[in-house]
Structure formats: structure tokens, C-alpha cells
Write a protein that holds these residues in place. Structure first.
Motif, PDB file in Angstrom:
ATOM      1  N   UNK A 111      -3.212 -18.688   5.486  1.00 39.60           N
ATOM      2  CA  UNK A 111      -4.064 -17.520   5.461  1.00 39.60           C
ATOM      3  C   UNK A 111      -3.837 -16.332   6.165  1.00 39.60           C
ATOM      4  N   UNK A 112      -3.181 -16.624   7.461  1.00 38.20           N
ATOM      5  CA  UNK A 112      -2.676 -15.281   8.062  1.00 38.20           C
ATOM      6  C   UNK A 112      -1.561 -14.360   7.257  1.00 38.20           C
ATOM      7  N   UNK A 113      -0.681 -15.360   6.535  1.00 39.62           N
ATOM      8  CA  UNK A 113       0.258 -14.653   5.689  1.00 39.62           C
ATOM      9  C   UNK A 113      -0.097 -13.795   4.659  1.00 39.62           C
ATOM     10  N   UNK A 114      -1.472 -14.468   4.066  1.00 34.64           N
ATOM     11  CA  UNK A 114      -1.902 -13.549   2.856  1.00 34.64           C
ATOM     12  C   UNK A 114      -2.395 -11.896   3.332  1.00 34.64           C
ATOM     13  N   UNK A 115      -2.969 -12.357   4.380  1.00 30.96           N
ATOM     14  CA  UNK A 115      -3.527 -11.105   5.247  1.00 30.96           C
ATOM     15  C   UNK A 115      -2.354 -10.021   5.504  1.00 30.96           C
ATOM     16  N   UNK A 116      -1.202 -10.608   6.075  1.00 34.07           N
ATOM     17  CA  UNK A 116      -0.146  -9.764   6.609  1.00 34.07           C
ATOM     18  C   UNK A 116       0.655  -9.207   5.584  1.00 34.07           C
ATOM     19  N   UNK A 117       0.686  -9.680   4.508  1.00 35.87           N
ATOM     20  CA  UNK A 117       1.543  -9.263   3.377  1.00 35.87           C
ATOM     21  C   UNK A 117       0.800  -8.205   2.514  1.00 35.87           C
ATOM     22  N   UNK A 119      -1.524  -6.161   3.690  1.00 36.00           N
ATOM     23  CA  UNK A 119      -1.683  -5.196   4.887  1.00 36.00           C
ATOM     24  C   UNK A 119      -0.245  -4.296   4.820  1.00 36.00           C
ATOM     25  N   UNK A 120       0.770  -5.178   4.706  1.00 38.16           N
ATOM     26  CA  UNK A 120       2.103  -4.442   4.823  1.00 38.16           C
ATOM     27  C   UNK A 120       2.230  -3.669   3.499  1.00 38.16           C
ATOM     28  N   UNK A 121       1.896  -4.370   2.316  1.00 34.41           N
ATOM     29  CA  UNK A 121       2.070  -3.790   0.804  1.00 34.41           C
ATOM     30  C   UNK A 121       1.157  -2.650   0.639  1.00 34.41           C
ATOM     31  N   UNK A 122       0.090  -2.739   1.200  1.00 39.29           N
ATOM     32  CA  UNK A 122      -1.173  -1.805   1.057  1.00 39.29           C
ATOM     33  C   UNK A 122      -0.844  -0.540   1.940  1.00 39.29           C
ATOM     34  N   UNK A 123      -0.464  -0.731   3.248  1.00 36.71           N
ATOM     35  CA  UNK A 123       0.179   0.544   3.976  1.00 36.71           C
ATOM     36  C   UNK A 123       1.217   1.104   3.491  1.00 36.71           C
ATOM     37  N   UNK A 124       2.191   0.366   3.064  1.00 32.30           N
ATOM     38  CA  UNK A 124       3.559   0.817   2.467  1.00 32.30           C
ATOM     39  C   UNK A 124       3.736   0.746   0.993  1.00 32.30           C
ATOM     40  N   UNK A 125       2.322   1.379   0.586  1.00 36.00           N
ATOM     41  CA  UNK A 125       2.598   1.437  -1.104  1.00 36.00           C
ATOM     42  C   UNK A 125       3.558   2.111  -1.603  1.00 36.00           C
ATOM     43  N   UNK A 126       4.016   3.427  -0.918  1.00 31.98           N
ATOM     44  CA  UNK A 126       4.918   4.231  -1.645  1.00 31.98           C
ATOM     45  C   UNK A 126       6.371   3.292  -1.539  1.00 31.98           C
ATOM     46  N   UNK A 127       6.669   2.654  -0.471  1.00 32.48           N
ATOM     47  CA  UNK A 127       7.973   1.955  -0.308  1.00 32.48           C
ATOM     48  C   UNK A 127       7.773   0.838  -1.115  1.00 32.48           C
ATOM     49  N   UNK A 128       6.690  -0.115  -1.108  1.00 29.88           N
ATOM     50  CA  UNK A 128       6.699  -1.375  -1.790  1.00 29.88           C
ATOM     51  C   UNK A 128       6.772  -1.127  -3.426  1.00 29.88           C
ATOM     52  N   UNK A 129       5.762  -0.279  -3.688  1.00 27.40           N
ATOM     53  CA  UNK A 129       5.506   0.340  -5.118  1.00 27.40           C
ATOM     54  C   UNK A 129       4.913  -0.864  -5.712  1.00 27.40           C
ATOM     55  N   UNK A 131       1.819  -2.775  -8.024  1.00 26.80           N
ATOM     56  CA  UNK A 131       0.572  -2.499  -8.484  1.00 26.80           C
ATOM     57  C   UNK A 131      -0.363  -3.411  -7.831  1.00 26.80           C
ATOM     58  N   UNK A 132      -1.677  -3.158  -8.151  1.00 23.92           N
ATOM     59  CA  UNK A 132      -2.571  -4.079  -7.407  1.00 23.92           C
ATOM     60  C   UNK A 132      -2.594  -5.259  -7.876  1.00 23.92           C
ATOM     61  N   UNK A 133      -2.290  -5.548  -9.153  1.00 21.78           N
ATOM     62  CA  UNK A 133      -2.182  -6.922  -9.599  1.00 21.78           C
ATOM     63  C   UNK A 133      -0.970  -7.597  -9.054  1.00 21.78           C
ATOM     64  N   UNK A 134       0.243  -7.171  -8.789  1.00 25.89           N
ATOM     65  CA  UNK A 134       1.418  -7.669  -8.581  1.00 25.89           C
ATOM     66  C   UNK A 134       1.333  -7.919  -6.961  1.00 25.89           C
ATOM     67  N   UNK A 135       0.516  -7.137  -6.105  1.00 25.06           N
ATOM     68  CA  UNK A 135       0.471  -7.282  -4.685  1.00 25.06           C
ATOM     69  C   UNK A 135      -0.559  -8.672  -4.705  1.00 25.06           C
ATOM     70  N   UNK A 136      -1.482  -8.613  -5.146  1.00 22.67           N
ATOM     71  CA  UNK A 136      -2.570  -9.771  -5.084  1.00 22.67           C
ATOM     72  C   UNK A 136      -2.005 -10.965  -5.632  1.00 22.67           C
ATOM     73  N   UNK A 137      -1.131 -11.038  -6.643  1.00 22.66           N
ATOM     74  CA  UNK A 137      -0.540 -12.036  -7.003  1.00 22.66           C
ATOM     75  C   UNK A 137       0.310 -12.856  -5.922  1.00 22.66           C
ATOM     76  N   UNK A 138       1.090 -11.961  -5.457  1.00 17.15           N
ATOM     77  CA  UNK A 138       2.035 -12.353  -4.343  1.00 17.15           C
ATOM     78  C   UNK A 138       1.178 -12.813  -3.110  1.00 17.15           C
ATOM     79  N   UNK A 139       0.241 -12.158  -2.545  1.00 15.28           N
ATOM     80  CA  UNK A 139      -0.432 -12.492  -1.670  1.00 15.28           C
ATOM     81  C   UNK A 139      -1.155 -13.830  -1.549  1.00 15.28           C
TER      82      UNK A 139
END
Length: 382
Positions: A111-117, A119-129, A131-139
Motif C-alpha cells: 500500500x505504501x509502495x503504491x503511494x511512494x511510486x 508521488x515519485x513519478x508525479x513529482x518527477x514527471x519530466x524525468x519519468x516521462x 503518461x497518467x495511464x502508465x503511471x497508474x498501471x505501475x502504481x
């Protein structure tokens, strides 16, 4: 619902490109994304993880992903997302690992891991690159990666599978869990792989191997996930009487603008307006604000009056509590989620008359739980 859309790989920036350019190597990926360094030196119970710390385990899992029989048959996007989820599947362990009775344990790390990932991907969107769909699939893969091993011990195993399938493709979840079980060195051999195989068989039988279950209608879906004994194949008559719109999203995401442009003049219960009305700081007395808002909502609900509930609604427990109230009065619930890039949110805050302390915004980013399709009757994102 189809979750992962195939797209030919184009060399470029972002973590998915970095994964492929690195040759699917965890170490090379960690060189470019030091967020993974927090996995190093995090201890694990040697009875179940004699291979070493969390980073060592993660490296083995990433290696097992490439050995999967199904690997070659995946699309390039599926390969990238599966490897990314493997690299971050235990990202919650550094925050959760502790020693209890002389044994290392990490309760709640998924549960914590979902939130940590997220937050990382949201704050670092320029680096992680992502999409919302890809971020949420991985989360969600991070969130549910333990389900295939534990689902048979649930009171309603099929319920948990269908619930997970609302947010993530179970095919990828099965593959991640298979690699996870093979990427550990246990002193006491367990039949974890057998549980994972049973999970795959059950997912196929239920028809949720690659998409969510096709409920008869949105009302039946809502009742299934908020009841206790409904069969997934049921077809219920829609007994909702009127519409209520629940806004969701971080502050400054554009909820007020959406209401002005699409709200149709409906009454609005705004938690921000209540704070301003009663001069309540955003850092305190949230319970009083919600109490006042709930009282006003009940007045409208009793009249079967459509309205809009305008708040961040970032915590699932709070959303479920509100949905239960709305549904009890026969409301048809529409959840509207809005999001803007992290930097844009901070920029808007600097220009806002009612400035929100940055530490409050950062806390919200760390704790936000993305709304899932099963929570309401209808769901849309902007």
C-alpha cells in the motif's frame, strides 16, 4: 476496459526509454534513477529472503522477468511496464521495514509502495516521462503484487480478483508475481508458485485476464463492490434517482474551473468555501469542515436535488464514506478527477490569493490514493 496500448518504441527521454536503452538492467536503470538506491541495505527476513537486502531481491526479480516464458510474446509497452513494476515493486519496504520480536518485517509495504511510486513519478514527471495511464498501471501493479500469492486466503477470492481487475491488467500482475516468487531464496521451500498459477487460472475463468469484468451495468458494478453477496453475473435494475458529482484531485488542479464550465449551475458544496466562510485554516479542523458540508449535503439529498461536492477527496476511506452517504439516498455518483503537473500546481499556488502552505501540498502528494473505477457509478478524468 483495455489497460495497456501497444506503441512502437521510439528512443527518447523518460524511464520507459531508459529501461529499453539500458538493456533491461536494474543497475543501469538505478544509475539514471537514484530513487532506487533507497532499496539498498534494507534488511529482509532471511527465512524468506536469504538472498539479501531488498535491492538484491529486486535485481533477482528483474532478472526473472526476462526469463518468463511469456516475455517474448508481450508488446514492447507491456515489457517496459512489467520491468518498471518489477524494479519498483518493493519501493514501499524502506518506509515500512522494522524489527518485531527479533524478526525483520515490512507490514503494509504494498500500500505504501503504491503511494511512494505515484508521488515519485508525479513529482518527477519530466524525468519519468510517464503518461497518467502508465503511471497508474505501475502504481497498481506495485499495490497488488502480493495478491496472487494470498488471494485464496481471502474470504471472497473472486471479489478481490475482480476488484484488482478494475485497476490493473491481471495478466501483468500474474507475470510480476511469478517473477517475484522466483526472485527470492527461501530457507523453507513454499508452494508460492502454485498459488500464482491458480491465480492465473482463476483470472482466465472469470474473464478478467486482460480487462475488467463486463458487469451488466454501472449500478450492478457499484452494488457488487459495495455489497457482500451479489453474484458478478447479476443484472440489477438501476434504482438511482438523481446525479451527484464528486470532484477529486490535488488543490489547484482546476476543479473550480470545471464546475464553472460544466456544472450546469448545480448547487455546490465546497470545503474550501466552508473554510473561508468559517475562517478555518487548511492545516486544522478538517473534521469540522466535513461535518458542516455533510449537514448541507443531507439537506439536498433529502430533496433528491442534484449537486456537486467539491473537495480534494484524495483518501479512499473518505471517498467510500461519502459514497455510502450518497448511495443511501439513491444518488447516481459521478467522480470527476482532475490533475495538473506538479510544477504547475506549485506555480498556481504562488499566484493564489488563499495560499496553501507547501508542506500541506507535499503531504497531500505523498498520501494521495487514486480513485478506482469500482468506487462510484461513473468515473472520468481530465
Amino acid at each position: 476496459m483495455d489497460y495497456v496500448k501497444d506503441k512502437e518504441h521510439v528512443p527518447g527521454e523518460g524511464i520507459l526509454a531508459a529501461i529499453r536503452d539500458s538493456g533491461f538492467s536494474l543497475d543501469r536503470l538505478a544509475d539514471r534513477y537514484p530513487e532506487l538506491d533507497i532499496l539498498k541495505d534494507v534488511p529482509q527476513n532471511p527465512q524468506y529472503h536469504s538472498e539479501g537486502d531488498v535491492y538484491r531481491h529486486t535485481g533477482l526479480v528483474c532478472g526473472e522477468v526476462l526469463k518468463l516464458e511469456e516475455w517474448a510474446g508481450l508488446t514492447e509497452k507491456e515489457q517496459e511496464l512489467l520491468f518498471l513494476s518489477a524494479a519498483f515493486h518493493d519501493i514501499g519496504k524502506p518506509a515500512c521495514t522494522k524489527k518485531e520480536n527479533g524478526t525483520w518485517t515490512s507490514p503494509g509495504h504494498t500500500i505504501v509502495g503504491e503511494q511512494v511510486f505515484r508521488a515519485m513519478a508525479y513529482r518527477g514527471q519530466k524525468r519519468f516521462g510517464l503518461t497518467w495511464e502508465d503511471r497508474e498501471t505501475v502504481a497498481k501493479l506495485v499495490r497488488y503484487h502480493g495478491l496472487p500469492v494470498w488471494f485464496l486466503r481471502k474470504r471472497r477470492p473472486e471479489f478481490d480478483l475482480l476488484k484488482a481487475a478494475e485497476s490493473v491488467p491481471l495478466k501483468l500482475l500474474y507475470l510480476l508475481s511469478a517473477a517475484d516468487t522466483r526472485g527470492r531464496r527461501s530457507r523453507e521451500p513454499e508452494n508460492l508458485s502454485e498459488y500464482v498459477e491458480l491465480f492465473g487460472e482463476q483470472a482466465r475463468e472469470l474473464g478478467v485476464w486482460e480487462r475488467a469484468f463486463p458487469f451488466a451495468n454501472s449500478y450492478t458494478r457499484y452494488q457488487y463492490f459495495h455489497g457482500d453477496s451479489l453474484w458478478e453475473g447479476s443484472r440489477l435494475y438501476d434504482e438511482t434517482d438523481f446525479d451527484v458529482y464528486m470532484m477529486a484531485g490535488l488543490p489547484l488542479a482546476g476543479k473550480d474551473t470545471w464546475i464553472r464550465e460544466h456544472g450546469g449551475g448545480l448547487p455546490v458544496i465546497s470545503l474550501d468555501q466552508i473554510r473561508e466562510e468559517y475562517r478555518i485554516s487548511p492545516e486544522k479542523n478538517s473534521s469540522k469542515v466535513v461535518q458542516i458540508a455533510t449537514k448541507r449535503a443531507r439537506e439536498l439529498l433529502r430533496k433528491k436535488q442534484p449537486f456537486i461536492w467539491n473537495a480534494t477527496n484524495l483518501i479512499q476511506e473518505n471517498r467510500e464514506r461519502l459514497c455510502s452517504l450518497l448511495a443511501a439516498y439513491g444518488a447516481r455518483i459521478h467522480l470527476v478527477y482532475l490533475e495538473v503537473p506538479y510544477e504547475e500546481m506549485l506555480s498556481r499556488n504562488q499566484k493564489r490569493e488563499r495560499y496553501i502552505p507547501v508542506k500541506v501540498l507535499e503531504s497531500m502528494v505523498d498520501k494521495m490514493e487514486m480513485p478506482a473505477l469500482w468506487e462510484t457509478h461513473f468515473w472520468e478524468r481530465h
